[in-house]
Motif scaffolding. Sequence first.
Motif, mmCIF file in Angstrom:
data_model
loop_
_atom_site.group_PDB
_atom_site.id
_atom_site.type_symbol
_atom_site.label_atom_id
_atom_site.label_comp_id
_atom_site.label_asym_id
_atom_site.label_seq_id
_atom_site.Cartn_x
_atom_site.Cartn_y
_atom_site.Cartn_z
ATOM 1 N N ILE A 85 -8.314 -3.344 7.129
ATOM 2 C CA ILE A 85 -6.996 -3.424 6.227
ATOM 3 C C ILE A 85 -6.265 -4.510 6.375
ATOM 4 O O ILE A 85 -5.244 -4.676 5.542
ATOM 5 C CB ILE A 85 -6.188 -1.903 6.407
ATOM 6 N N HIS A 92 -13.082 -8.707 4.906
ATOM 7 C CA HIS A 92 -12.636 -7.347 4.614
ATOM 8 C C HIS A 92 -13.808 -6.762 3.511
ATOM 9 O O HIS A 92 -14.080 -5.607 3.969
ATOM 10 C CB HIS A 92 -11.467 -7.654 3.616
ATOM 11 N N ARG A 96 -15.806 -3.503 4.824
ATOM 12 C CA ARG A 96 -15.486 -2.258 3.907
ATOM 13 C C ARG A 96 -16.668 -1.568 3.284
ATOM 14 O O ARG A 96 -17.068 -0.437 3.444
ATOM 15 C CB ARG A 96 -14.567 -2.546 2.922
ATOM 16 N N GLY A 246 -5.993 8.081 8.036
ATOM 17 C CA GLY A 246 -6.239 9.230 7.373
ATOM 18 C C GLY A 246 -5.304 10.542 8.113
ATOM 19 O O GLY A 246 -5.479 11.679 7.638
ATOM 20 N N THR A 249 -0.901 10.305 6.671
ATOM 21 C CA THR A 249 -0.718 10.299 5.218
ATOM 22 C C THR A 249 -1.016 11.536 4.384
ATOM 23 O O THR A 249 -0.327 12.085 3.638
ATOM 24 C CB THR A 249 -1.679 9.065 4.706
ATOM 25 N N ARG A 298 2.645 -7.798 3.903
ATOM 26 C CA ARG A 298 1.682 -9.008 3.301
ATOM 27 C C ARG A 298 2.691 -10.424 3.369
ATOM 28 O O ARG A 298 3.645 -10.222 3.558
ATOM 29 C CB ARG A 298 1.339 -8.506 2.045
ATOM 30 N N HIS A 354 -7.816 -3.610 -1.165
ATOM 31 C CA HIS A 354 -7.472 -2.400 -0.341
ATOM 32 C C HIS A 354 -7.299 -1.159 -0.800
ATOM 33 O O HIS A 354 -6.620 -0.404 0.073
ATOM 34 C CB HIS A 354 -6.294 -3.083 0.399
ATOM 35 N N CYS A 356 -7.080 2.619 -1.222
ATOM 36 C CA CYS A 356 -7.330 3.465 -0.118
ATOM 37 C C CYS A 356 -8.933 3.985 -0.113
ATOM 38 O O CYS A 356 -9.506 4.596 -0.847
ATOM 39 C CB CYS A 356 -6.755 4.857 -0.349
#
Length: 424
Positions: A85, A92, A96, A246, A249, A298, A354, A356
């Motif tokens: 993330i 990334h 992922r 996880g 949220t 960011r 990115h 989810c």
Amino acid sequence: MPQASIYDQVLDPASRANPYPLYAELRKTPVAREDDGTYVVSTYHEIAALLHDPRVSSDPRNYPGMADAAAAAEEGPPGLPLDFIRRDPPGHDQLRALAMRPFGPPCTPGRIDSLRPWLTEIATGLIDKLAGKHRVDVVEDYAYPLPVTAICKLLGVPPEDRPHFRVWADALIETADPTTGTFEERTRRRNRINAELGQYLNGLADAHARHPGDDLISGLLTDTGPHAPMSRGDLLATANLLLVAGHETTVNLITNGMLTLLRHPDVLRRLNREPGLIVTLVEELLRYEPPVHILPSRATLADIHVADTTIPAGSPLVLVLAAGNRDPARFPDPDRFNPDRTDNQHLGFGSGIHICFGAPLARTEAQVALPELARRLVNPRLAADPSPYRPNPVLRGPRHLQVEYDTVAPAAERGRAASPTVST
Ligand code: HEM
């Protein structure tokens, strides 16, 4: 004394119960420069454009002033490598993709959907415990145990170790709250907790390497596909990320869901009559009361022109997803909770590279948890409104949600497994 900016007011815990009028104010200046040089973006199309812009970085090493924080990271106990993330392409994308293989489609289709009966069983068991009482704290007694049990099961964490995860996850989540310290301080704290959790996960990975099971860590360890296996450091960082991302949220989605249903009793009654409504209802919740309100960390890698403003290279960027979700330029009647909304490409799970990773799991958990609770609590009502909120403006949600009810209706047959005990 200088006047607090609208964004400062958003960060103020006093605004937590209802930040939406402030978001409407923010949207009047879609890209606003704060005194410290941070750019705050609050309108749907501008946020979406920036989430898809390769000139926007999620890597903290590109964050202004992060040279110090990088040094801080090295002072502490040895930490983990950056999780995906907080990485940009190509690192990334590769991590992922590797993490996705044991998690879901196309390589492991059905992994998440197959959890439905098990999740239903967990939810049923939690609600059974409410029988004979007339008040429940939806956060503590229902929304909290479900996601942590689910993610620990997916990762292959033994049930007896799960209570530790709550402590680590809570501490890590606090480091995402910009009101708890500077970026550098929070990075330092995060690295310290990561190191502890990393040590635990390392032991767990050793155990799974000796005896692989049907879990994600075993899947990552035994993967023989392209670019596999993940290095041990990346594996630990990924497991850590999944655990944290996880956790609260999904707690907030379930809690906000029950709160919203109780504030809209007509929709609650309709859900009980039409269980299929839950699919669009959860999407509308992710728009209307999203668990993640702000992406705070960011930075721009180049000058970016957006909404008549040029954001200079090297600027910190804050994207207020929850303000974008209520943008009338994108959603008609945005302040109305409308579970029939179909054109609903909300920003609840972010967007772009990115977006989810855990969305299928989060959706499944909410689609199971909300109808069960809505159906079985007889005559449910809020004991207080608003409820107390946690101070975090990024992951926003009630700290407690006290609900009163008359009785608990019996569980449906489908929620009953042959065995009376659930294997967790
Ligand atoms: C309702 C629950 C959830 C919400 C609202 C949510 C929201 C989000 C958002 C907004 C992002 C984008 C972050 C960014 O762009 O920087 C994200 C990323 C992510 N989420 Fe979730 N999430 C939820 C549940 C989960 C679950 C259950 C998991 C794990 C199983 C998970 C794992 C991740 C990961 C790994 C990322 C990073 C993806 C990447 O960088 O490519 N999330 N989530």
